[in-house]
Design a protein around this motif. Structure first.
Motif, PDB file in Angstrom:
ATOM      1  N   VAL A   1       0.846  -1.189   0.000  1.00 13.73           N
ATOM      2  CA  VAL A   1       0.000   0.000   0.000  1.00 13.73           C
ATOM      3  C   VAL A   1       0.882   1.240   0.000  1.00 13.73           C
ATOM      4  O   VAL A   1       1.850   1.322   0.758  1.00 13.73           O
ATOM      5  N   ALA A   2       0.549   2.200  -0.835  1.00 13.55           N
ATOM      6  CA  ALA A   2       1.251   3.481  -0.859  1.00 13.55           C
ATOM      7  C   ALA A   2       0.246   4.574  -1.214  1.00 13.55           C
ATOM      8  O   ALA A   2      -0.815   4.304  -1.762  1.00 13.55           O
ATOM      9  N   THR A   3       0.597   5.797  -0.894  1.00 10.04           N
ATOM     10  CA  THR A   3      -0.233   6.953  -1.205  1.00 10.04           C
ATOM     11  C   THR A   3       0.435   7.742  -2.321  1.00 10.04           C
ATOM     12  O   THR A   3       1.546   8.240  -2.140  1.00 10.04           O
ATOM     13  N   TYR A   4      -0.217   7.831  -3.462  1.00 11.47           N
ATOM     14  CA  TYR A   4       0.300   8.622  -4.579  1.00 11.47           C
ATOM     15  C   TYR A   4      -0.273  10.028  -4.490  1.00 11.47           C
ATOM     16  O   TYR A   4      -1.479  10.210  -4.368  1.00 11.47           O
ATOM     17  N   ILE A   5       0.594  11.009  -4.546  1.00 13.25           N
ATOM     18  CA  ILE A   5       0.178  12.404  -4.510  1.00 13.25           C
ATOM     19  C   ILE A   5       0.957  13.147  -5.586  1.00 13.25           C
ATOM     20  O   ILE A   5       2.169  12.983  -5.717  1.00 13.25           O
TER      21      ILE A   5
ATOM     22  N   LEU B   1      10.182  -2.039  -8.474  1.00 13.36           N
ATOM     23  CA  LEU B   1      10.454  -3.481  -8.456  1.00 13.36           C
ATOM     24  C   LEU B   1      11.804  -3.783  -9.105  1.00 13.36           C
ATOM     25  O   LEU B   1      12.599  -4.571  -8.577  1.00 13.36           O
ATOM     26  N   LYS B   2      12.068  -3.140 -10.220  1.00 14.34           N
ATOM     27  CA  LYS B   2      13.331  -3.333 -10.945  1.00 14.34           C
ATOM     28  C   LYS B   2      14.528  -2.928 -10.084  1.00 14.34           C
ATOM     29  O   LYS B   2      15.555  -3.602 -10.068  1.00 14.34           O
ATOM     30  N   ASP B   3      14.377  -1.835  -9.335  1.00 13.96           N
ATOM     31  CA  ASP B   3      15.459  -1.329  -8.473  1.00 13.96           C
ATOM     32  C   ASP B   3      15.473  -1.997  -7.099  1.00 13.96           C
ATOM     33  O   ASP B   3      16.242  -1.605  -6.230  1.00 13.96           O
ATOM     34  N   ASN B   4      14.591  -2.961  -6.897  1.00  9.00           N
ATOM     35  CA  ASN B   4      14.472  -3.670  -5.623  1.00  9.00           C
ATOM     36  C   ASN B   4      14.193  -2.704  -4.463  1.00  9.00           C
ATOM     37  O   ASN B   4      14.709  -2.858  -3.360  1.00  9.00           O
TER      38      ASN B   4
ATOM     39  N   TRP C   1       9.533  -2.523  -1.505  1.00  7.63           N
ATOM     40  CA  TRP C   1       9.168  -2.636  -0.098  1.00  7.63           C
ATOM     41  C   TRP C   1       9.814  -1.556   0.769  1.00  7.63           C
ATOM     42  O   TRP C   1       9.480  -1.423   1.939  1.00  7.63           O
ATOM     43  N   SER C   2      10.689  -0.761   0.184  1.00 10.65           N
ATOM     44  CA  SER C   2      11.203   0.415   0.908  1.00 10.65           C
ATOM     45  C   SER C   2      10.180   1.545   0.865  1.00 10.65           C
ATOM     46  O   SER C   2      10.162   2.416   1.728  1.00 10.65           O
ATOM     47  N   VAL C   3       9.318   1.514  -0.154  1.00 10.48           N
ATOM     48  CA  VAL C   3       8.346   2.572  -0.374  1.00 10.48           C
ATOM     49  C   VAL C   3       6.947   2.150   0.075  1.00 10.48           C
ATOM     50  O   VAL C   3       6.247   2.909   0.724  1.00 10.48           O
ATOM     51  N   PHE C   4       6.549   0.952  -0.294  1.00  6.61           N
ATOM     52  CA  PHE C   4       5.222   0.456   0.010  1.00  6.61           C
ATOM     53  C   PHE C   4       5.186  -0.193   1.390  1.00  6.61           C
ATOM     54  O   PHE C   4       6.146  -0.808   1.825  1.00  6.61           O
TER      55      PHE C   4
END
Length: 74
Positions: free
Chosen positions: A10-14, A62-65, A68-71
């Motif tokens: 889950v992430a918040t796009y703004i 995902l490409k930069d792995n 899960w650092s963001v989401f």
């Protein structure tokens, strides 16, 4: 986003434009010290809220792995 193993992210796009709009609203309402700061949980700033841009961001994370650092796992 839901992965094949059942993991959900889950992430918040703004958008940058939305941040400016929120700043002006908060100045008027007094929220967030009258617009002096803003925060959102797991926030990702993007140019626009299009499906293409969001997909591009997710694919790149995902490409930069870095996904899960963001989401946040839910």
């Amino acid at each position: 986003m839901i992965f094949g193993d059942g993991a959900e992210g889950v992430a918040t796009y703004i958008t940058y434009k939305n941040i400016l709009s929120l700043k002006e609203k908060n100045k008027a309402t007094g929220e967030y010290l009258s617009g002096k700061y803003f925060w959102a949980s797991d926030m990702i700033l993007i140019d626009d809220i299009s499906c293409e841009t969001i997909t591009d961001v997710v694919v790149q994370l995902l490409k930069d792995n870095e996904f899960w650092s963001v989401f946040e796992k839910s």
